[in-house]
Write a protein that holds these residues in place. Structure first.
Motif, PDB file in Angstrom:
ATOM      1  N   GLN A  98     -13.155   4.892   4.979  1.00 31.67           N
ATOM      2  CA  GLN A  98     -13.017   4.050   3.796  1.00 31.67           C
ATOM      3  C   GLN A  98     -13.940   2.841   3.812  1.00 31.67           C
ATOM      4  O   GLN A  98     -14.032   2.135   2.807  1.00 31.67           O
ATOM      5  N   THR A 147       0.849  -1.200   0.000  1.00 34.76           N
ATOM      6  CA  THR A 147       0.000   0.000   0.000  1.00 34.76           C
ATOM      7  C   THR A 147       0.875   1.236   0.000  1.00 34.76           C
ATOM      8  O   THR A 147       2.076   1.172   0.307  1.00 34.76           O
ATOM      9  N   ASN A 148       0.273   2.375  -0.297  1.00 32.18           N
ATOM     10  CA  ASN A 148       1.070   3.604  -0.323  1.00 32.18           C
ATOM     11  C   ASN A 148       1.485   4.063   1.069  1.00 32.18           C
ATOM     12  O   ASN A 148       2.358   4.911   1.205  1.00 32.18           O
ATOM     13  N   THR A 160      -3.188   2.235  -3.961  1.00 29.43           N
ATOM     14  CA  THR A 160      -3.127   3.675  -3.701  1.00 29.43           C
ATOM     15  C   THR A 160      -4.512   4.288  -3.599  1.00 29.43           C
ATOM     16  O   THR A 160      -4.653   5.408  -3.118  1.00 29.43           O
ATOM     17  N   GLU A 161      -5.543   3.565  -4.037  1.00 33.03           N
ATOM     18  CA  GLU A 161      -6.898   4.103  -4.068  1.00 33.03           C
ATOM     19  C   GLU A 161      -7.642   3.789  -2.774  1.00 33.03           C
ATOM     20  O   GLU A 161      -7.615   2.655  -2.298  1.00 33.03           O
ATOM     21  N   PRO A 162      -8.352   4.761  -2.204  1.00 33.08           N
ATOM     22  CA  PRO A 162      -9.116   4.527  -0.981  1.00 33.08           C
ATOM     23  C   PRO A 162     -10.183   3.451  -1.123  1.00 33.08           C
ATOM     24  O   PRO A 162     -10.579   2.827  -0.141  1.00 33.08           O
ATOM     25  N   SER A 163     -10.661   3.212  -2.356  1.00 31.26           N
ATOM     26  CA  SER A 163     -11.718   2.232  -2.564  1.00 31.26           C
ATOM     27  C   SER A 163     -11.211   0.794  -2.559  1.00 31.26           C
ATOM     28  O   SER A 163     -12.006  -0.147  -2.538  1.00 31.26           O
ATOM     29  N   SER A 164      -9.899   0.612  -2.584  1.00 27.13           N
ATOM     30  CA  SER A 164      -9.329  -0.737  -2.608  1.00 27.13           C
ATOM     31  C   SER A 164      -9.132  -1.255  -1.193  1.00 27.13           C
ATOM     32  O   SER A 164      -8.577  -0.562  -0.344  1.00 27.13           O
ATOM     33  N   GLU A 210      -3.809  12.049  -0.367  1.00 28.92           N
ATOM     34  CA  GLU A 210      -2.997  12.685  -1.407  1.00 28.92           C
ATOM     35  C   GLU A 210      -2.253  13.897  -0.856  1.00 28.92           C
ATOM     36  O   GLU A 210      -2.815  14.703  -0.112  1.00 28.92           O
ATOM     37  N   THR A 268      -5.356   4.224   3.621  1.00 24.67           N
ATOM     38  CA  THR A 268      -4.371   4.573   2.601  1.00 24.67           C
ATOM     39  C   THR A 268      -3.976   6.029   2.799  1.00 24.67           C
ATOM     40  O   THR A 268      -4.698   6.815   3.410  1.00 24.67           O
TER      41      THR A 268
END
Length: 309
Positions: free
Chosen positions: A260, A46-47, A68-72, A289, A286
């Motif tokens: 999330q 993860t990021n 990197t995506e909050p939805s993952s 940004e 995550t």
């Protein structure tokens, strides 16, 4: 909308396409420590861990994060062939472990027997400290545990130093600088412990377990509620009622809310807290940004401190 989770269970098989791509990529990366084959690469699950790794690697090594995506949701994330190839070909893989991102272990275990590939498992470092630290029941969200994050950064420096001896001193210096910056977070949590120690709070799920532990505040949410939410299930009616009562009776000082994984149940709990004048502290899984790990966790700790005032 909350993504369904398969908490603490091995991830489902990623399919024949993954097996095929791993067979191909393994042939091209027989020795992850052979820097003559190309530049070093670090791949993080993860990021969050990507940010920690980048702090150590500096400008010497390229760091790539898979999620990197909050939805993952790392619990149930399934790799694409491209993702699998990145993990398989990486000089160093940094991941959370503890059942949080099992897709990494799926790829590593299918990696054509590449015994030279180096890894850093953050949860494994938490477990290694269990004899000297009273952790109670281990919680896999270890990026909220500053001691484990520090140990992870040091482990990354050690691995990169062995892969790239010429820059070993730089990696160690970067890790030491990162370690010093972690004090920005602990200064806030120590302040909470000194002034608000023992304060009762509630969570929608135990994401921020270690943040609350280091701040010496008490999570009084019914375990059945947080466990159900974390597993992607609907809590029992009695647990929902007991959780709502924490706010209507003003038994807690704050609600820690994972933005999330919200659904109708958690949104109702949040609305109940806000209607009762209980502050809400938003947490996530995550990296937001524009922030690095230190900035993110410092801001989160400050938000908790402000909510408890």
């Amino acid at each position: 909308m909350r993504v369904s989770r398969t908490f603490r269970l091995p991830a489902a098989a990623v399919g024949l396409s993954l097996t095929a791509v791993l067979t191909l990529t393994a042939c091209g990366s027989d020795n992850a420590t052979d820097t003559a084959a190309g530049p070093l690469t670090v791949v993080a699950s993860t990021n969050v861990w990507g940010s920690v790794a980048q702090s150590v690697a500096g400008d010497k090594v390229e760091v790539t994060s898979i999620i990197t995506e909050p939805s993952s949701d790392p619990h149930s994330f399934e790799t694409t062939p491209s993702d699998a190839a990145k993990v398989s070909d990486a000089s160093l893989v940094v991941y959370n472990g503890g059942g949080y991102d099992p897709f990494v272990e799926d790829v590593l275990s299918s990696n054509g027997g590449n015994s030279d590939q180096r890894t850093v498992n953050a949860f494994g470092l938490l477990e290694s400290q269990s004899q000297v630290r009273d952790q109670g029941e281990a919680n896999e969200h270890v990026w909220y545990d500053v001691g484990t994050v520090d140990a992870t950064a040091q482990a990354i420096a050690d691995e990169l130093g062995e892969l790239d001896p010429g820059n070993a001193a730089t990696y160690q210096a970067n890790a030491d600088t990162f370690s010093g910056r972690l004090k920005q977070i602990t200064a806030v949590t120590d302040g909470i412990a000194a002034t608000q120690g023992g304060a009762p709070v509630a969570q929608t799920e135990p994401i921020a377990h270690y943040l609350l532990e280091e701040s010496s505040v008490r999570d009084v949410t019914p375990e059945g509620f947080t466990s159900a939410v974390e597993n992607g299930n609907d809590p029992a009616a009695a647990d929902i009622a007991a959780t709502r009562q924490l706010f209507t009776d003003k038994q807690v000082r704050a609600l820690v809310y994972n933005v999330q994984t919200d659904d109708d149940v958690t949104r109702d709990v949040r609305a109940t807290a806000e209607a009762a004048g209980i502050p809400v502290v938003e947490v996530n899984e995550t990296l937001p940004e524009g922030l690095d790990y230190i900035q993110w966790q410092t801001n989160t700790a400050k938000a908790l401190a402000a909510a408890l005032q």
